[in-house]
Design a protein around this motif. Structure first.
Motif, mmCIF file in Angstrom:
data_model
loop_
_atom_site.group_PDB
_atom_site.id
_atom_site.type_symbol
_atom_site.label_atom_id
_atom_site.label_comp_id
_atom_site.label_asym_id
_atom_site.label_seq_id
_atom_site.Cartn_x
_atom_site.Cartn_y
_atom_site.Cartn_z
ATOM 1 N N HIS A 8 -9.659 5.736 -2.580
ATOM 2 C CA HIS A 8 -9.689 6.315 -1.242
ATOM 3 C C HIS A 8 -9.826 5.213 -0.200
ATOM 4 O O HIS A 8 -10.787 4.436 -0.243
ATOM 5 C CB HIS A 8 -10.844 7.309 -1.130
ATOM 6 C CG HIS A 8 -10.699 8.485 -2.027
ATOM 7 N ND1 HIS A 8 -11.044 8.445 -3.366
ATOM 8 C CD2 HIS A 8 -10.212 9.736 -1.798
ATOM 9 C CE1 HIS A 8 -10.787 9.615 -3.914
ATOM 10 N NE2 HIS A 8 -10.283 10.415 -2.999
ATOM 11 N N ASN A 9 -8.886 5.161 0.719
ATOM 12 C CA ASN A 9 -8.866 4.126 1.745
ATOM 13 C C ASN A 9 -9.669 4.609 2.949
ATOM 14 O O ASN A 9 -9.136 4.958 3.993
ATOM 15 C CB ASN A 9 -7.424 3.824 2.141
ATOM 16 C CG ASN A 9 -7.318 2.538 2.950
ATOM 17 O OD1 ASN A 9 -8.187 1.672 2.874
ATOM 18 N ND2 ASN A 9 -6.257 2.412 3.727
ATOM 19 N N ASP A 16 0.395 4.976 0.571
ATOM 20 C CA ASP A 16 -0.572 5.936 1.101
ATOM 21 C C ASP A 16 0.042 7.332 1.072
ATOM 22 O O ASP A 16 0.950 7.649 1.843
ATOM 23 C CB ASP A 16 -0.952 5.544 2.526
ATOM 24 C CG ASP A 16 -2.114 6.356 3.070
ATOM 25 O OD1 ASP A 16 -2.410 7.432 2.499
ATOM 26 O OD2 ASP A 16 -2.722 5.924 4.072
ATOM 27 N N PHE A 21 -9.894 1.048 -7.602
ATOM 28 C CA PHE A 21 -10.485 0.782 -6.293
ATOM 29 C C PHE A 21 -11.733 -0.086 -6.335
ATOM 30 O O PHE A 21 -12.324 -0.377 -5.296
ATOM 31 C CB PHE A 21 -10.819 2.101 -5.597
ATOM 32 C CG PHE A 21 -10.533 2.077 -4.110
ATOM 33 C CD1 PHE A 21 -9.419 1.447 -3.611
ATOM 34 C CD2 PHE A 21 -11.389 2.693 -3.225
ATOM 35 C CE1 PHE A 21 -9.147 1.436 -2.259
ATOM 36 C CE2 PHE A 21 -11.130 2.688 -1.860
ATOM 37 C CZ PHE A 21 -10.008 2.064 -1.390
ATOM 38 N N LEU A 47 -1.751 -0.952 -4.072
ATOM 39 C CA LEU A 47 -2.791 0.039 -3.822
ATOM 40 C C LEU A 47 -2.161 1.413 -3.654
ATOM 41 O O LEU A 47 -1.299 1.612 -2.798
ATOM 42 C CB LEU A 47 -3.578 -0.332 -2.553
ATOM 43 C CG LEU A 47 -4.566 0.719 -2.037
ATOM 44 C CD1 LEU A 47 -5.681 0.981 -3.049
ATOM 45 C CD2 LEU A 47 -5.145 0.299 -0.684
ATOM 46 N N VAL A 103 -6.560 11.307 -4.977
ATOM 47 C CA VAL A 103 -5.522 10.340 -4.640
ATOM 48 C C VAL A 103 -4.197 10.755 -5.274
ATOM 49 O O VAL A 103 -3.159 10.821 -4.611
ATOM 50 C CB VAL A 103 -5.916 8.924 -5.106
ATOM 51 C CG1 VAL A 103 -4.792 7.929 -4.783
ATOM 52 C CG2 VAL A 103 -7.217 8.496 -4.453
ATOM 53 N N CYS A 124 -3.283 5.160 -2.557
ATOM 54 C CA CYS A 124 -4.465 5.666 -1.864
ATOM 55 C C CYS A 124 -4.169 6.915 -1.047
ATOM 56 O O CYS A 124 -3.015 7.306 -0.836
ATOM 57 C CB CYS A 124 -5.041 4.582 -0.949
ATOM 58 S SG CYS A 124 -3.972 4.137 0.448
ATOM 59 N N THR A 172 0.838 -1.193 0.000
ATOM 60 C CA THR A 172 0.000 0.000 0.000
ATOM 61 C C THR A 172 0.872 1.242 0.000
ATOM 62 O O THR A 172 1.784 1.368 0.830
ATOM 63 C CB THR A 172 -0.930 0.017 1.231
ATOM 64 O OG1 THR A 172 -1.806 -1.111 1.170
ATOM 65 C CG2 THR A 172 -1.751 1.288 1.281
#
Length: 221
Positions: free
Chosen positions: A104-105, A36, A132, A76, A86, A78, A34
């Motif tokens: 969007h997480n 982020d 997503f 991912l 994002v 995010c 991930t």
């Protein structure tokens, strides 16, 4: 050809390294995981192309860049804010996103932030990205997924529609579709060139009408 654009290939496994290596004529290969953008420590970002704008990461003035998942990797990209884009690309050209999930997480519910936001860019390609949908389906196994887009323009409409169609074809998921929204123009534009009240009212009515159509289709199935 796309491959001839890249002078360098870099493998990365975290968000900081991803941002620091976003440079002209570079292919970025993402290891599984991930990425982020909400958690980035900007003091560790040394790449001048990466700017913090209104609390968001903005990628500026790069060209001929590929960002793709390593073969078979689950990647991912995010943010943790439902109202923020994002990925922001500003004055960028010939950018390819490939094989990643972008979204969007956040907890299931309302989300208004863009997924990929393009400001004065060109040649943006989204290939084999799930945007997503797979993540949403995992957390909402029985829901109908309706992807809406267009209030800020239709620049990314075709890649998004293609991604939704590819997701449906690849997974056999028939409870998902794309819907185009009316673009904000003239009196329907609000603060900072975002959709205003009239544009939101129009979108709300159009979405409500589409939901009613979906409910009828479900009942008649």
């Amino acid at each position: 050809k796309e491959g001839l654009r890249y002078f360098d290939t870099v493998n990365v496994s975290n968000t900081t390294d991803l941002l620091n290596n976003l440079k002209n004529n570079t292919k970025i290969v993402l290891e599984p995981g991930t990425y982020d953008f909400s958690t980035v420590d900007m003091s560790r970002i040394t790449n001048p192309a990466i700017v913090e704008s209104y609390g968001e990461v903005d990628i500026q003035s790069i060209s001929n860049v590929g960002i793709e998942a390593k073969d078979g990797a689950d990647v991912l990209l995010c943010v943790d804010d439902a109202y923020s884009p994002v990925i922001n690309f500003t004055y960028c050209s010939n950018i390819t996103l490939r094989g990643v999930t972008v979204g969007h997480n956040v907890e299931p519910g309302y989300c208004s932030g863009s997924v990929v936001h393009i400001n004065s860019g060109s040649g943006i390609t989204i290939d084999k990205c799930k945007l997503f949908l797979a993540h949403l389906r995992y957390h909402n196994p029985d829901s109908y997924l309706l992807w809406t887009y267009g209030m800020l323009g239709s620049f990314m409409e075709e890649p998004i529609k293609r991604a939704v169609e590819e997701y449906s074809a690849d997974t056999g998921d028939k409870k998902v579709s794309y819907m185009s929204l009316t673009e904000a123009k003239d009196e329907s534009v609000g603060s900072r060139c975002h959709p205003g009240v009239l544009c939101h009212e129009k979108a709300a009515q159009d979405i409500a009408d589409r939901i009613n159509e979906i409910l009828k289709e479900v009942r008649n199935a």
